[in-house]
Design a protein around this motif. Structure first.
Motif, PDB file in Angstrom:
ATOM      1  N   GLY A 100      -0.540   2.785   5.676  1.00 21.47           N
ATOM      2  CA  GLY A 100       0.780   2.218   4.673  1.00 21.47           C
ATOM      3  C   GLY A 100       1.601   2.591   5.327  1.00 21.47           C
ATOM      4  O   GLY A 100       2.438   1.861   5.575  1.00 21.47           O
ATOM      5  N   LEU A 101       1.624   3.984   6.486  1.00 17.35           N
ATOM      6  CA  LEU A 101       2.466   3.604   7.650  1.00 17.35           C
ATOM      7  C   LEU A 101       3.014   2.568   8.896  1.00 17.35           C
ATOM      8  O   LEU A 101       3.397   2.273   9.211  1.00 17.35           O
ATOM      9  CB  LEU A 101       2.348   5.719   8.171  1.00 17.35           C
ATOM     10  N   SER A 102       1.420   2.130   9.104  1.00 18.80           N
ATOM     11  CA  SER A 102       1.232   1.684   9.787  1.00 18.80           C
ATOM     12  C   SER A 102       1.917   0.193   9.532  1.00 18.80           C
ATOM     13  O   SER A 102       2.411  -0.260  10.325  1.00 18.80           O
ATOM     14  CB  SER A 102       0.189   1.253  10.588  1.00 18.80           C
ATOM     15  N   ASP A 133      -0.656  -7.983   5.630  1.00 20.50           N
ATOM     16  CA  ASP A 133      -1.506  -8.557   6.158  1.00 20.50           C
ATOM     17  C   ASP A 133      -2.178  -6.732   5.696  1.00 20.50           C
ATOM     18  O   ASP A 133      -3.256  -6.944   5.085  1.00 20.50           O
ATOM     19  CB  ASP A 133      -2.241  -8.877   6.707  1.00 20.50           C
ATOM     20  N   LEU A 134      -2.256  -6.083   6.268  1.00 19.30           N
ATOM     21  CA  LEU A 134      -2.350  -4.540   6.527  1.00 19.30           C
ATOM     22  C   LEU A 134      -2.340  -3.750   4.908  1.00 19.30           C
ATOM     23  O   LEU A 134      -2.735  -2.799   4.514  1.00 19.30           O
ATOM     24  CB  LEU A 134      -1.970  -4.210   7.000  1.00 19.30           C
ATOM     25  N   ALA A 135      -1.147  -3.956   4.509  1.00 16.35           N
ATOM     26  CA  ALA A 135      -0.556  -4.263   3.035  1.00 16.35           C
ATOM     27  C   ALA A 135      -1.154  -4.821   1.537  1.00 16.35           C
ATOM     28  O   ALA A 135      -1.879  -3.899   0.981  1.00 16.35           O
ATOM     29  CB  ALA A 135       1.032  -3.982   2.520  1.00 16.35           C
ATOM     30  N   ILE A 187       3.661   1.905  -2.529  1.00 14.32           N
ATOM     31  CA  ILE A 187       4.285   1.300  -1.496  1.00 14.32           C
ATOM     32  C   ILE A 187       3.915   0.521  -0.398  1.00 14.32           C
ATOM     33  O   ILE A 187       4.635  -0.231   0.079  1.00 14.32           O
ATOM     34  CB  ILE A 187       4.037   2.547   0.121  1.00 14.32           C
ATOM     35  N   ALA A 188       2.637   0.071  -0.449  1.00 12.41           N
ATOM     36  CA  ALA A 188       1.802  -1.690  -0.219  1.00 12.41           C
ATOM     37  C   ALA A 188       2.714  -2.533  -0.852  1.00 12.41           C
ATOM     38  O   ALA A 188       2.840  -3.777   0.160  1.00 12.41           O
ATOM     39  CB  ALA A 188       0.513  -1.730  -0.424  1.00 12.41           C
ATOM     40  N   LYS A 189       2.456  -2.180  -1.719  1.00 14.40           N
ATOM     41  CA  LYS A 189       3.151  -3.457  -2.722  1.00 14.40           C
ATOM     42  C   LYS A 189       4.356  -3.704  -2.683  1.00 14.40           C
ATOM     43  O   LYS A 189       4.930  -4.443  -2.030  1.00 14.40           O
ATOM     44  CB  LYS A 189       2.691  -3.421  -3.714  1.00 14.40           C
ATOM     45  N   LEU A 190       5.259  -2.765  -2.287  1.00  9.35           N
ATOM     46  CA  LEU A 190       6.879  -2.958  -2.004  1.00  9.35           C
ATOM     47  C   LEU A 190       6.908  -2.602  -0.602  1.00  9.35           C
ATOM     48  O   LEU A 190       7.776  -3.891  -0.229  1.00  9.35           O
ATOM     49  CB  LEU A 190       7.190  -1.000  -1.591  1.00  9.35           C
ATOM     50  N   ILE A 206      10.029   4.889  -1.889  1.00 13.91           N
ATOM     51  CA  ILE A 206       9.268   5.429  -0.532  1.00 13.91           C
ATOM     52  C   ILE A 206       8.872   6.105  -1.532  1.00 13.91           C
ATOM     53  O   ILE A 206       8.329   6.788  -0.641  1.00 13.91           O
ATOM     54  CB  ILE A 206       8.722   4.083   0.573  1.00 13.91           C
ATOM     55  N   ILE A 207      10.848   6.806  -0.353  1.00 14.96           N
ATOM     56  CA  ILE A 207      10.883   7.855  -0.388  1.00 14.96           C
ATOM     57  C   ILE A 207      11.049   8.677  -1.213  1.00 14.96           C
ATOM     58  O   ILE A 207      10.284   9.985  -1.385  1.00 14.96           O
ATOM     59  CB  ILE A 207      12.044   8.121   0.168  1.00 14.96           C
TER      60      ILE A 207
END
Length: 226
Positions: free
Chosen positions: A29-31, A39-41, A99-102, A187-188
């Motif tokens: 998620g950070l990446s 795509d990573l998300a 977070i990924a969805k955001l 995210i925060i």
């Protein structure tokens, strides 16, 4: 090694595997945030099903051990702690998915100035470290390391407390970034909850190893560590 000891050992290994999976989800998620990698998300969202499946299996195995062997003392505390830690880890997995969805729903890469202003990247890195370090405390059965999590979580709390004020300042100069700012705020908020889950896990490690109960809500409420 008895069958009971074997199953306890296997249960611990299963928890560690789930922990590593959740840690991987957060790291990805950070990446995805830094590189705006949708795509990573999407991969994080897809893998969340594995996290949920792992949680169900660990719960089932824990309940079987309780029903079949009726463990006592430290073994009983271990299984009870695992049941709660398992839930905390699943919630961290949910946070990573959220977070990924955001990131997926954001139209364009997050502005670097916005990321810097809110310290969200630093906060994310610290959240990842917390999950990693509390895993080591669990693996190595070190309550001193578990207690260190309480102090480390204060960094996440401080960024979370400042977030609204910092974003108001930022939006005065960049009103066009409202949607991005709202997503960063979300995210925060999620990362702050990662810290809460890490603290809950630390409490369970202390409970199972020392037979001491630490009231998380009281510590957060009065601003002091137990």
């Amino acid at each position: 090694m008895t069958q009971f000891q074997t199953e306890i050992k296997e249960l611990k290994e299963q928890v560690i595997e789930m922990w590593q999976l959740v840690h991987s989800q957060l790291t990805k998620g950070l990446s995805a945030l830094l590189n705006f990698d949708k795509d990573l998300a999407r991969e994080i969202v897809m893998i969340e099903k594995r996290v949920n499946a792992a949680e169900l299996q660990i719960d089932k195995n824990s309940e079987n051990i309780l029903a079949i062997y009726s463990p006592v003392a430290v073994d009983l505390r271990f299984v009870l702690a695992v049941l709660k830690i398992n839930t905390n880890l699943e919630r961290v997995g949910d946070i990573a998915e959220g977070i990924a969805k955001l990131i997926i729903d954001t139209d364009k890469p997050f502005k670097q100035e916005l990321l810097d202003h809110t310290q969200v990247v630093e906060m994310y890195g610290e959240a990842v470290k917390l999950v990693e370090e509390i895993l080591l405390a669990f693996e190595n059965e070190k309550t001193t390391d578990a207690r260190g999590i309480f102090k480390r979580d204060e960094f996440l709390d401080e960024i979370n407390k400042k977030a609204n004020h910092l974003l108001i300042i930022y939006l005065k100069d960049h009103p066009e970034d409202l949607q991005q700012a709202l997503n960063v705020l979300s995210i925060i908020r999620r990362l702050e909850r990662v810290g809460d889950q890490a603290e809950n896990i630390a409490e369970e490690i202390i409970f199972y190893l020392e037979a001491k109960v630490i009231k998380h809500t009281q510590r957060k409420g009065n601003g002091k560590n137990a």
